[in-house]
Design a protein around this motif. Structure first.
Motif, mmCIF file in Angstrom:
data_model
loop_
_atom_site.group_PDB
_atom_site.id
_atom_site.type_symbol
_atom_site.label_atom_id
_atom_site.label_comp_id
_atom_site.label_asym_id
_atom_site.label_seq_id
_atom_site.Cartn_x
_atom_site.Cartn_y
_atom_site.Cartn_z
ATOM 1 N N ARG A 1 0.829 -1.207 0.000
ATOM 2 C CA ARG A 1 0.000 0.000 0.000
ATOM 3 C C ARG A 1 0.860 1.251 0.000
ATOM 4 N N SER B 1 0.551 4.101 1.828
ATOM 5 C CA SER B 1 0.735 4.930 3.017
ATOM 6 C C SER B 1 0.861 4.085 4.275
ATOM 7 N N ASN B 2 1.470 4.697 5.290
ATOM 8 C CA ASN B 2 1.576 4.028 6.586
ATOM 9 C C ASN B 2 0.202 3.773 7.186
ATOM 10 N N LYS B 3 -0.730 4.701 6.934
ATOM 11 C CA LYS B 3 -2.084 4.548 7.474
ATOM 12 C C LYS B 3 -2.730 3.271 6.931
ATOM 13 N N GLU B 4 -2.610 3.051 5.641
ATOM 14 C CA GLU B 4 -3.169 1.837 5.048
ATOM 15 C C GLU B 4 -2.424 0.595 5.517
ATOM 16 N N TYR B 5 -1.108 0.708 5.611
ATOM 17 C CA TYR B 5 -0.303 -0.419 6.078
ATOM 18 C C TYR B 5 -0.731 -0.808 7.492
ATOM 19 N N LEU B 6 -0.925 0.175 8.346
ATOM 20 C CA LEU B 6 -1.371 -0.096 9.712
ATOM 21 C C LEU B 6 -2.724 -0.787 9.737
ATOM 22 N N ARG B 7 -3.604 -0.386 8.843
ATOM 23 C CA ARG B 7 -4.924 -1.010 8.787
ATOM 24 C C ARG B 7 -4.782 -2.508 8.504
ATOM 25 N N ASN C 1 -3.255 -4.320 11.475
ATOM 26 C CA ASN C 1 -4.251 -4.505 12.531
ATOM 27 C C ASN C 1 -5.220 -5.635 12.194
ATOM 28 N N LYS D 1 3.754 3.192 13.623
ATOM 29 C CA LYS D 1 3.081 4.342 14.225
ATOM 30 C C LYS D 1 4.071 5.467 14.553
ATOM 31 N N ARG E 1 6.701 6.209 12.953
ATOM 32 C CA ARG E 1 7.146 6.829 11.702
ATOM 33 C C ARG E 1 6.218 7.937 11.238
ATOM 34 N N LYS E 2 4.989 7.932 11.721
ATOM 35 C CA LYS E 2 3.972 8.887 11.241
ATOM 36 C C LYS E 2 4.416 10.292 11.436
#
Length: 119
Positions: free
Chosen positions: A56, A58-64, A67, A116, A118-119
């Motif tokens: 993905r 972005s980090n946001k998508e990767y985190l999703r 999770n 997280k 890295r954000k």
């Protein structure tokens, strides 16, 4: 890192899937579409979501996706406990699979926290 296959967390979770498949081979045939299938799906979901999230943007998508892997891992741990309670897994098999899953859990949680930061 340019390839999810290089991630130790992915490698460990792939080994967990292999162990799960081996452990569930002896489950009763009537569980093929029940507990056997569910346990295997949860296990497969862990490295699959790690890999998908890696791709993905972005980090946001990767985190999703990471999770989702954590959720699948907790579901797997619960189902392993059920399998032990109804004697589909021996205590020895359960302990091995559970400890392997706990190792992946610790690594996943740590990895999520690193992302997280890295954000």
């Amino acid at each position: 890192m340019n390839n999810f296959r290089n991630l130790l967390i992915w490698q460990k979770s792939m080994a967990l899937v292999t162990g799960i498949y081996n452990s569930t081979k002896a489950f009763p045939k009537e569980e093929t579409f029940g507990l056997t299938s569910q346990i295997r799906k949860c296990a497969i979901s862990i490295p699959s979501n790690i890999a998908e999230g890696f791709g993905r943007d972005s980090n946001k998508e990767y985190l999703r996706f990471l999770n989702i892997s954590v959720g699948s891992l907790f579901e797997l741990q619960t189902q392993l406990e059920i399998a032990k309670n109804i004697s589909y897994l021996t205590t020895e098999q359960f302990n091995k699979q559970y400890e392997d899953s706990r190792e992946v859990e610790r690594m996943l949680i740590s990895f999520v926290n690193k992302i997280k930061e890295r954000k």
